[in-house]
Design a protein around this motif. Structure first.
Motif, PDB file in Angstrom:
ATOM      1  N   GLY A  35       3.027 -27.454   6.762  1.00  7.05           N
ATOM      2  CA  GLY A  35       3.663 -27.961   5.582  1.00  7.05           C
ATOM      3  C   GLY A  35       3.456 -27.261   4.490  1.00  7.05           C
ATOM      4  N   TYR A  37       5.407 -23.816   2.390  1.00  4.24           N
ATOM      5  CA  TYR A  37       6.801 -23.531   1.689  1.00  4.24           C
ATOM      6  C   TYR A  37       8.039 -23.692   2.884  1.00  4.24           C
ATOM      7  CZ  TYR A  37       3.924 -21.318  -1.850  1.00  4.24           C
ATOM      8  OH  TYR A  37       2.742 -20.959  -2.864  1.00  4.24           O
ATOM      9  N   VAL A  80       3.049 -31.541  11.069  1.00 11.15           N
ATOM     10  CA  VAL A  80       1.756 -31.385  11.284  1.00 11.15           C
ATOM     11  C   VAL A  80       0.944 -30.316  10.495  1.00 11.15           C
ATOM     12  CG1 VAL A  80       0.012 -31.572  13.369  1.00 11.15           C
ATOM     13  CG2 VAL A  80       2.273 -32.214  13.578  1.00 11.15           C
ATOM     14  N   ARG A  83      -4.006 -28.949   6.931  1.00  9.43           N
ATOM     15  CA  ARG A  83      -4.584 -29.413   5.445  1.00  9.43           C
ATOM     16  C   ARG A  83      -4.037 -30.827   5.076  1.00  9.43           C
ATOM     17  NH1 ARG A  83      -2.312 -23.734   3.129  1.00  9.43           N
ATOM     18  NH2 ARG A  83      -4.450 -22.331   3.088  1.00  9.43           N
ATOM     19  N   THR A  89       0.032 -21.591  -2.324  1.00  4.48           N
ATOM     20  CA  THR A  89      -0.690 -20.073  -1.912  1.00  4.48           C
ATOM     21  C   THR A  89      -0.516 -18.977  -2.949  1.00  4.48           C
ATOM     22  OG1 THR A  89      -0.488 -20.671   0.488  1.00  4.48           O
ATOM     23  CG2 THR A  89      -1.164 -18.390  -0.228  1.00  4.48           C
ATOM     24  N   ALA A  92      -3.035 -18.845  -5.801  1.00  4.69           N
ATOM     25  CA  ALA A  92      -4.494 -18.642  -5.387  1.00  4.69           C
ATOM     26  C   ALA A  92      -5.194 -17.841  -6.271  1.00  4.69           C
ATOM     27  CB  ALA A  92      -4.774 -18.222  -3.640  1.00  4.69           C
ATOM     28  N   TYR A 109      -0.264 -34.522   0.611  1.00  3.71           N
ATOM     29  CA  TYR A 109       1.045 -34.956   0.982  1.00  3.71           C
ATOM     30  C   TYR A 109       1.512 -36.295   0.661  1.00  3.71           C
ATOM     31  CZ  TYR A 109       1.131 -30.685   3.565  1.00  3.71           C
ATOM     32  OH  TYR A 109       0.950 -29.107   4.056  1.00  3.71           O
ATOM     33  N   LEU A 161       0.223 -17.402   7.768  1.00  8.31           N
ATOM     34  CA  LEU A 161      -0.876 -16.389   8.435  1.00  8.31           C
ATOM     35  C   LEU A 161      -1.955 -16.972   8.090  1.00  8.31           C
ATOM     36  CD1 LEU A 161       0.659 -12.961   6.834  1.00  8.31           C
ATOM     37  CD2 LEU A 161       1.293 -14.017   8.997  1.00  8.31           C
ATOM     38  N   VAL A 168      -7.344 -17.157   0.374  1.00 14.67           N
ATOM     39  CA  VAL A 168      -6.888 -18.337   0.171  1.00 14.67           C
ATOM     40  C   VAL A 168      -8.137 -19.546   0.500  1.00 14.67           C
ATOM     41  CG1 VAL A 168      -4.367 -18.252   1.032  1.00 14.67           C
ATOM     42  CG2 VAL A 168      -6.137 -18.435   2.566  1.00 14.67           C
ATOM     43  N   VAL A 204      -2.794  -8.961  -3.224  1.00 17.43           N
ATOM     44  CA  VAL A 204      -4.097 -10.068  -3.454  1.00 17.43           C
ATOM     45  C   VAL A 204      -5.241  -9.582  -4.126  1.00 17.43           C
ATOM     46  CG1 VAL A 204      -5.514 -11.414  -2.096  1.00 17.43           C
ATOM     47  CG2 VAL A 204      -3.236 -11.063  -1.163  1.00 17.43           C
ATOM     48  N   PHE A 306      -0.790 -21.193  19.547  1.00 16.80           N
ATOM     49  CA  PHE A 306      -0.421 -22.402  20.252  1.00 16.80           C
ATOM     50  C   PHE A 306       0.843 -22.039  20.966  1.00 16.80           C
ATOM     51  CE2 PHE A 306       0.510 -22.641  15.780  1.00 16.80           C
ATOM     52  CZ  PHE A 306       1.983 -22.731  15.851  1.00 16.80           C
ATOM     53  N   ASP A 342       6.204 -16.493   7.257  1.00 23.32           N
ATOM     54  CA  ASP A 342       5.491 -15.563   7.486  1.00 23.32           C
ATOM     55  C   ASP A 342       5.296 -15.225   8.930  1.00 23.32           C
ATOM     56  OD1 ASP A 342       4.950 -15.131   4.819  1.00 23.32           O
ATOM     57  OD2 ASP A 342       2.880 -15.543   4.574  1.00 23.32           O
ATOM     58  N   LYS A 350       6.151 -10.058   3.239  1.00 22.25           N
ATOM     59  CA  LYS A 350       6.043 -11.444   3.383  1.00 22.25           C
ATOM     60  C   LYS A 350       6.227 -12.235   2.089  1.00 22.25           C
ATOM     61  CE  LYS A 350       5.652 -11.454   7.600  1.00 22.25           C
ATOM     62  NZ  LYS A 350       6.856 -11.429   8.750  1.00 22.25           N
ATOM     63  N   GLY A 393       7.436  -9.343  -6.118  1.00 19.50           N
ATOM     64  CA  GLY A 393       7.092  -9.755  -7.805  1.00 19.50           C
ATOM     65  C   GLY A 393       5.545  -9.850  -7.769  1.00 19.50           C
TER      66      GLY A 393
HETATM   67  C1  LIG Z   1      -3.121 -14.577  -2.693  1.00 21.76           C
HETATM   68  C2  LIG Z   1      -1.610 -14.405  -2.312  1.00 21.76           C
HETATM   69  C3  LIG Z   1      -0.718 -14.298  -3.566  1.00 21.76           C
HETATM   70  C4  LIG Z   1       0.606 -14.279  -2.797  1.00 21.76           C
HETATM   71  N1  LIG Z   1       1.595 -13.954  -3.768  1.00 21.76           N
HETATM   72  C5  LIG Z   1       2.685 -13.912  -3.651  1.00 21.76           C
HETATM   73  C6  LIG Z   1       4.092 -13.939  -4.599  1.00 21.76           C
HETATM   74  O1  LIG Z   1       3.346 -13.524  -5.689  1.00 21.76           O
HETATM   75  N2  LIG Z   1       5.328 -13.957  -4.268  1.00 21.76           N
HETATM   76  C7  LIG Z   1       5.602 -14.069  -3.001  1.00 21.76           C
HETATM   77  O2  LIG Z   1       6.814 -14.375  -2.628  1.00 21.76           O
HETATM   78  N3  LIG Z   1       4.613 -14.320  -2.071  1.00 21.76           N
HETATM   79  C8  LIG Z   1       3.172 -14.298  -2.217  1.00 21.76           C
HETATM   80  N4  LIG Z   1       2.385 -14.543  -1.397  1.00 21.76           N
HETATM   81  C9  LIG Z   1       2.884 -14.612   0.129  1.00 21.76           C
HETATM   82  C10 LIG Z   1       3.316 -16.122   0.277  1.00 21.76           C
HETATM   83  O3  LIG Z   1       2.145 -17.049  -0.119  1.00 21.76           O
HETATM   84  C11 LIG Z   1       3.562 -16.441   1.510  1.00 21.76           C
HETATM   85  O4  LIG Z   1       4.647 -15.571   2.084  1.00 21.76           O
HETATM   86  C12 LIG Z   1       4.032 -17.927   1.971  1.00 21.76           C
HETATM   87  O5  LIG Z   1       2.874 -18.812   1.875  1.00 21.76           O
HETATM   88  C13 LIG Z   1       4.651 -17.968   3.304  1.00 21.76           C
HETATM   89  O6  LIG Z   1       5.057 -19.400   3.422  1.00 21.76           O
HETATM   90  P1  LIG Z   1       4.804 -19.899   4.905  1.00 21.76           P
HETATM   91  O7  LIG Z   1       5.322 -21.485   4.763  1.00 21.76           O
HETATM   92  O8  LIG Z   1       5.418 -19.253   6.044  1.00 21.76           O
HETATM   93  O9  LIG Z   1       3.355 -20.319   5.250  1.00 21.76           O
HETATM   94  P2  LIG Z   1       2.320 -21.034   4.464  1.00 21.76           P
HETATM   95  O10 LIG Z   1       2.521 -21.242   3.086  1.00 21.76           O
HETATM   96  O11 LIG Z   1       0.808 -20.253   4.576  1.00 21.76           O
HETATM   97  O12 LIG Z   1       1.836 -22.544   5.140  1.00 21.76           O
HETATM   98  C14 LIG Z   1       1.604 -22.630   6.291  1.00 21.76           C
HETATM   99  C15 LIG Z   1       1.002 -23.951   6.592  1.00 21.76           C
HETATM  100  O13 LIG Z   1       0.903 -24.043   7.937  1.00 21.76           O
HETATM  101  C16 LIG Z   1      -0.560 -24.863   8.148  1.00 21.76           C
HETATM  102  N5  LIG Z   1      -1.091 -24.535   9.487  1.00 21.76           N
HETATM  103  C17 LIG Z   1      -1.377 -23.015   9.862  1.00 21.76           C
HETATM  104  N6  LIG Z   1      -1.849 -23.284  11.361  1.00 21.76           N
HETATM  105  C18 LIG Z   1      -1.813 -24.421  11.647  1.00 21.76           C
HETATM  106  C19 LIG Z   1      -1.947 -25.184  12.707  1.00 21.76           C
HETATM  107  N7  LIG Z   1      -2.404 -24.755  13.914  1.00 21.76           N
HETATM  108  N8  LIG Z   1      -1.824 -26.480  12.879  1.00 21.76           N
HETATM  109  C20 LIG Z   1      -1.346 -27.061  11.804  1.00 21.76           C
HETATM  110  N9  LIG Z   1      -0.979 -26.630  10.520  1.00 21.76           N
HETATM  111  C21 LIG Z   1      -1.184 -25.438  10.404  1.00 21.76           C
HETATM  112  C22 LIG Z   1      -1.440 -24.289   7.030  1.00 21.76           C
HETATM  113  O14 LIG Z   1      -2.338 -25.084   6.547  1.00 21.76           O
HETATM  114  C23 LIG Z   1      -0.309 -24.175   6.025  1.00 21.76           C
HETATM  115  O15 LIG Z   1      -0.243 -25.413   5.056  1.00 21.76           O
HETATM  116  C24 LIG Z   1       1.132 -14.472  -1.574  1.00 21.76           C
HETATM  117  C25 LIG Z   1       0.153 -14.552  -0.565  1.00 21.76           C
HETATM  118  C26 LIG Z   1      -1.163 -14.770  -1.078  1.00 21.76           C
HETATM  119  C27 LIG Z   1      -2.355 -15.014  -0.054  1.00 21.76           C
END
Ligand SMILES: Cc1cc2nc3c(=O)[nH]c(=O)nc-3n(C[C@H](O)[C@H](O)[C@H](O)COP(=O)(O)OP(=O)(O)OC[C@H]3O[C@@H](n4cnc5c(N)ncnc54)[C@H](O)[C@@H]3O)c2cc1C
Length: 440
Positions: A35, A37, A80, A83, A89, A92, A109, A161, A168, A204, A306, A342, A350, A393
């Protein structure tokens, strides 16, 4: 609220109102893994489409354009996540430097208005396996000992990731997270003239170091990087990397290039007692005595253990098509399985913007399949992702640098405001996904 996903009978009578044609397949069951982005985007965009509304992350309708009629379907959505809340993120680095922002960036949530809807449910637990042939996933509830099964019609994997601390937080509950961030901040800022060394000059490391210095100007923050340029791993033009260096210096950081960490160890005083300081030794022979060392160098790997092995590449990224469906050769029922954000094996750096955009695409494409199933629509009109060129950015203290190929590079204080607002993008993302609007 009855049985979101325990059986197919719809428990929400109001969902039937206005449906085009209720069918035995409905309610469709969408299971979203993660859950963040991407996960919230696919859930809420599909919710919009199934209610006959324009998807919230889609293009804004042109003025005067005819209203698009969208078929409505019953859908039950289960998300699911490990967190107990959504964590912003990209904020952070700011959360690590400020308790107020830390508190703002993790929203449980059950406190997100958009998710308060009778057909959306969020489960706190960790996904353990997916059987795409049977369309069954298992997850381990938080603090539970027994895995549970969830049957679904459509699955979207958006688990992001696995990133190491301090990129994080590692906590899985908001309460615990606030302690984690508070302890970290006190250990960094407690000393009047503290020296903090941040190791790693990727995005980061740059953001962590510059937010710390900006919010706590009394600290002497050193950013050490092993290569001759910052952002050395990113496929970006040199001018962007050079500008990032300039902005780091403007932010008051001391930047050490060509400094590869050899080791860091506690400094011992009289009678071998640890003093609390750390000696940082680089392979070029330079040594710094610091109060704190922050490592921002670890590689991140996709959370996809998984999934069946065949679905992922050797690093664990999910092999997807432009539609974001799993590649057909990798698993059965690939038209009902998507990977976004990601974890998707796709071009481009990413980014959270890409994750939310992919969520919208996946929602649109699932809605097309629903039309095919219920109304026998001949040709699905799928949205297909194009190659994404490198773009970035990057917030660096009171300024930001941004680059994308059509426009080239821009930087400055206005760029920070336009790209990140006042809170490292929190309000921008919150509003883009309309998380503050009641789901009803
Ligand atoms: C410090 C930092 C700075 C960043 N700055 C930028 C920025 O300025 N601009 C930008 O565009 N991007 C930035 N990013 C990248 C951006 O955060 C990622 O691209 C974005 O979070 C990807 O979204 P997502 O939904 O794929 O994954 P995430 O946001 O990581 O969400 C994944 C979710 O899945 C959950 N999860 C993981 N494994 C499991 C499991 N087995 N079972 C259940 N739940 C699970 C996690 O708890 C999490 O809530 C940054 C990243 C970091 C670490």
């Amino acid at each position: 609220m009855g049985s979101l996903f325990q059986d197919r009978a719809c428990t929400c009578p109001e969902l039937h109102v206005g449906l085009d044609s209720p069918t035995p397949q409905q309610p469709f069951r969408l299971l979203v893994l993660g859950g963040g982005y991407g996960g919230l985007s696919v859930a809420l965009n599909l919710q919009d489409l199934c209610r006959g509304q324009a998807p919230r992350c889609g293009p804004a309708p042109e003025e005067g354009a005819p209203v698009v009629e969208r078929p409505r379907f019953e859908v039950e959505i289960v998300i699911v996540d490990e967190r107990d809340g959504f964590f912003h993120t990209i904020g952070a680095p700011l959360a690590l430097a400020s308790e107020d922002f830390a508190s703002k960036f993790w929203i449980r949530y059950d406190e997100i208005p958009a998710l308060r809807s009778p057909n959306i449910r969020v489960l706190h637990g960790s996904v353990k396996s997916v059987d795409p042939e049977r369309k069954v996933a298992t997850y381990l509830p938080y603090a539970g000992t027994e895995e549970k099964q969830l049957e679904y019609d459509f699955l979207v994997a958006a688990t992001g990731l696995r990133r190491a601390w301090p990129a994080v937080p590692q906590s899985l509950r908001r309460k615990q997270y606030l302690f984690e961030m508070g302890d970290h901040l006190r250990s960094m800022t407690g000393r009047k003239k503290g020296v903090v060394v941040v190791v790693g000059g990727g995005a980061v490391g740059i953001e962590l170091a510059s937010e710390l210095k900006t919010l706590h100007p009394h600290l002497h923050v050193i950013l050490a990087h092993s290569r001759s340029q910052l952002l050395s791993n990113e496929p970006l033009p040199d001018e962007v990397k050079e500008r990032a260096l300039e902005l780091c210096r403007d932010a008051g950081l001391e930047v050490l290039l060509n400094h590869r960490l050899e080791r860091s160890e506690p400094v011992k005083g009289e009678a071998g007692k640890v003093t609390g300081a750390v000696e940082v030794v680089f392979t070029n022979g330079k040594t710094i005595v610091a109060d704190r060392v922050v490592m921002a160098v670890s590689r991140s790997s996709p959370n996809t253990g998984f999934l069946p092995r065949e679905a992922v590449d050797e690093e664990g990224f999910v092999k997807v098509q432009g539609s974001l469906r799993f590649s057909p050769s990798t698993i059965p029922n690939s038209t009902h399985h998507y990977a976004i954000g990601d974890i998707a094996l796709w071009s481009g750096i990413k980014r959270c913007g890409a994750a939310m955009h992919m969520g919208y695409y996946a929602a649109h494409n699932i809605h097309q399949t629903m039309q095919q199933i219920v109304h026998g629509k001949q040709e699905e009109e799928l949205l297909e992702l194009k190659e994404i060129p490198p773009m970035i950015g990057l917030a660096v203290g009171k300024q930001a640098v941004a680059y994308w190929p059509e426009n080239g590079m821009i930087y400055g204080e206005k760029v920070l405001k336009d790209f990140f607002g006042e809170d490292l993008g929190f309000t921008i993302c919150w509003n883009h996904m309309r998380l503050g609007e009641e789901g009803k």
